[in-house]
Scaffold this active site. Structure first.
Site, PDB file in Angstrom:
ATOM      1  N   CYS A  18      13.852  11.323   6.445  1.00 46.00           N
ATOM      2  CA  CYS A  18      13.645  10.985   7.846  1.00 46.00           C
ATOM      3  C   CYS A  18      14.957  11.018   8.626  1.00 46.00           C
ATOM      4  O   CYS A  18      14.975  11.321   9.798  1.00 46.00           O
ATOM      5  CB  CYS A  18      12.994   9.618   7.953  1.00 46.00           C
ATOM      6  N   GLU A  63       9.869  16.812  14.437  1.00 46.49           N
ATOM      7  CA  GLU A  63      10.278  16.625  13.043  1.00 46.49           C
ATOM      8  C   GLU A  63       9.497  17.600  12.160  1.00 46.49           C
ATOM      9  O   GLU A  63       8.268  17.558  12.122  1.00 46.49           O
ATOM     10  CB  GLU A  63       9.984  15.182  12.634  1.00 46.49           C
ATOM     11  N   GLU A 113       9.736   1.906  10.565  1.00 43.50           N
ATOM     12  CA  GLU A 113      10.771   2.913  10.280  1.00 43.50           C
ATOM     13  C   GLU A 113      10.080   4.259  10.401  1.00 43.50           C
ATOM     14  O   GLU A 113       9.248   4.600   9.566  1.00 43.50           O
ATOM     15  CB  GLU A 113      11.314   2.742   8.856  1.00 43.50           C
ATOM     16  N   LYS A 140       0.883  -1.171   0.000  1.00 48.72           N
ATOM     17  CA  LYS A 140       0.000   0.000   0.000  1.00 48.72           C
ATOM     18  C   LYS A 140       0.913   1.210   0.000  1.00 48.72           C
ATOM     19  O   LYS A 140       1.444   1.613   1.039  1.00 48.72           O
ATOM     20  CB  LYS A 140      -0.895  -0.023   1.242  1.00 48.72           C
TER      21      LYS A 140
END
Ligand code: NAD
Length: 466
Positions: free
Chosen positions: A279, A373, A245, A170
């Site tokens: 990331c 973040e 992750e 997906k």
């Protein structure tokens, strides 16, 4: 490429069960460039059934044959390099050179690395009076983000297939076209029907249905920590394997003996690549008090190289642009000082989701811009007094994905890196290694991707005693 109006399930493109569509938008022009089906639970179920049906055959295929097919996939990816790069330019907004070198060549190389690992990995070992077999975990549900769209897909699908698992993917709703292109490639090389299946759709609908499906043995997710936490809970309740992750707020630690110019310039390049949507980006730059002002000056001057619309692409969508600009405003409100960039649209770039490359000075470690973040082209420069202070700041977030240490003496840098709570550290500008395990400490995730460690995530062991 033309978008497929279907799901790739059991070796063919099939119409989705429902009529909903997702519009794919070019972030540089804000124009709709394609539409893909928004799949639901029924499509996910069909895909998982196909993957389950294909599992015994694929798991029993000798590793050398699986390796040969993955090698063919690698070659086909190389053969469609321009098409892949153009697709990532169109749906992610990546600058063309970066799209080719990173978004295309890196996943192609990763696919090649798993072709080699499939061929060379010892799937059986002897331990005393036991024969220990490494067997595929089963059906993998892979859920991927948009920021490195093909790399994230390959980092899951390649080791899963190498291990003998079958897969339902997906992909992110912003970047489904490169996922469809990848499905085309797997089909062309003759991967058996059902071994790889693609369901496009929204996260809370198709993604959630996949994560919850009882026919999935392992959920491998890359994305935000918020969604990862939810997926981990769902998988835990079902006693299902999970690999996560997640996000990061990595520290770029410049020790007093380091080459300051190089460390600052490489540090900025690391963040501004992919418009800050990495990331593992080193979004916190830590500099000792004595050289802090000098570092701010170097960083301010270096920003001029990152011209929006040229070297710096847009961010992926309007929501992300607004979020990043919101963080820039928040940094100002918190008392940090903007030395380059800012929250307004770059001059002459009213169309496209562009954000000015932004550097903050006078940043305190506890500020939101130093803790959360941002996922945009924003770097914060934090001052430290001594090595212990630097370590406390470097380890002082909930994340632990990556980082960098620069030192005059390599051993000093290594010693510092060993004390960092993080999964990957580049020493004095060390190069990316696609065989090195990649993944997070703390809330940056569970499990590792790439190389032999990445392959291991998709294997479980069986011991026979004699
Ligand atoms: P996201 O978590 O919203 O989406 C990631 C994927 O999960 C998408 O495919 C999305 O459709 C799906 N999803 C969303 N909600 C879901 C749900 N309830 N159930 C199941 N699936 C769901 O993240 P994003 O906005 O696409 O990506 C940005 C974030 O991802 C950043 O925080 C970034 O750090 C992180 N990220 C981490 C890594 C890594 O390797 N650690 C890599 C890339 C991105």
């Amino acid at each position: 490429m033309e978008a497929h109006d279907g799901m790739y399930i059991d070796g063919a493109w099939r119409p989705a069960a429902g009529g909903d569509r997702i519009e794919v938008v070019d972030p540089a022009t804000e124009q709709v460039i394609g539409r893909v089906p928004a799949g639901g639970a029924e499509d996910v179920d069909a895909a998982v059934r196909a993957a389950r049906a294909a599992l015994p055959g694929w798991a029993a295929t000798p590793p050398a044959e699986r390796a040969a097919l993955l090698g063919a996939v690698r070659d086909a990816m190389a053969g469609r390099r321009e098409e892949i790069a153009a697709t990532v330019v169109a749906e992610l907004g990546a600058p063309p050179a970066f799209a080719a070198a990173v978004h295309t060549d890196m996943p192609t190389a990763v696919m090649g690395s798993f072709a080699e690992l499939a061929a060379s990995h010892p799937f059986e070992e002897r331990i005393g009076n036991s024969r220990v077999f490494q067997e595929p975990v089963g059906v993998v549900g892979a859920i991927t983000p948009w920021n490195y769209p093909l790399h994230q897909i390959v980092a899951k699908v390649a080791p899963a297939l190498a291990a003998g698992c079958t897969v339902v993917l997906k992909p992110a709703e912003d970047t489904p076209l490169v996922a469809q292109l990848f499905a085309e490639i797997l089909h062309e090389v003759g991967l058996p029907a059902g071994v790889f299946n693609l369901v496009t759709g929204l996260g809370p609908v198709a993604g959630q249905a996949l994560a919850e499906h009882p026919g999935v043995d392992l959920v491998s997710f890359t994305g935000s920590t918020a969604v990862g936490r939810q997926i981990g809970a769902t998988a835990g309740a079902a006693v299902k394997r999970v690999a996560l992750e997640l996000g990061g707020k990595s520290a770029n630690v410049i020790l007093p003996g380091a080459d300051l110019g190089r460390a600052v310039n490489v540090g900025l390049a690391n963040v501004f690549a992919n418009s800050g949507q990495t990331c593992s980006a080193w979004t916190r730059m830590l500099v000792d008090s004595a050289r802090y002002d000098e570092a701010v000056g170097i960083a301010t001057a270096a920003v001029a190289k990152y011209v929006p619309g040229e070297r710096l692409g847009p961010v992926v969508n309007a929501k992300q642009r607004d979020r990043v600009r919101g963080y820039i405003r928040r940094g100002v409100a918190e008392g940090a000082r903007i030395v380059a960039g800012g929250p307004d649209a770059p001059e002459g770039m009213e169309t496209g989701y562009y954000v000015r490359p932004t550097v903050f000075a006078d940043v305190e470690p506890g500020m939101a811009i130093a803790q959360e973040e941002i996922f945009g082209p924003v770097v914060v420069l934090i001052r430290y007094e001594d090595e212990e202070d630097a370590l406390r700041i470097a380890n002082g977030t909930v994340y632990g994905l990556a980082g960098a240490v620069w030192g005059g003496d390599e051993e000093e840098a290594v010693a510092f890196a060993r004390r960092m709570d993080t999964g990957q550290v580049d020493i004095n500008g060390g190069r990316f290694n696609l065989l090195a395990p990649f993944g997070g400490y703390k809330q940056s995730g569970v499990g590792r991707e790439l190389g032999a460690h990445g392959l291991g995530e998709y294997l479980q062991t069986k011991s026979l005693q004699f």
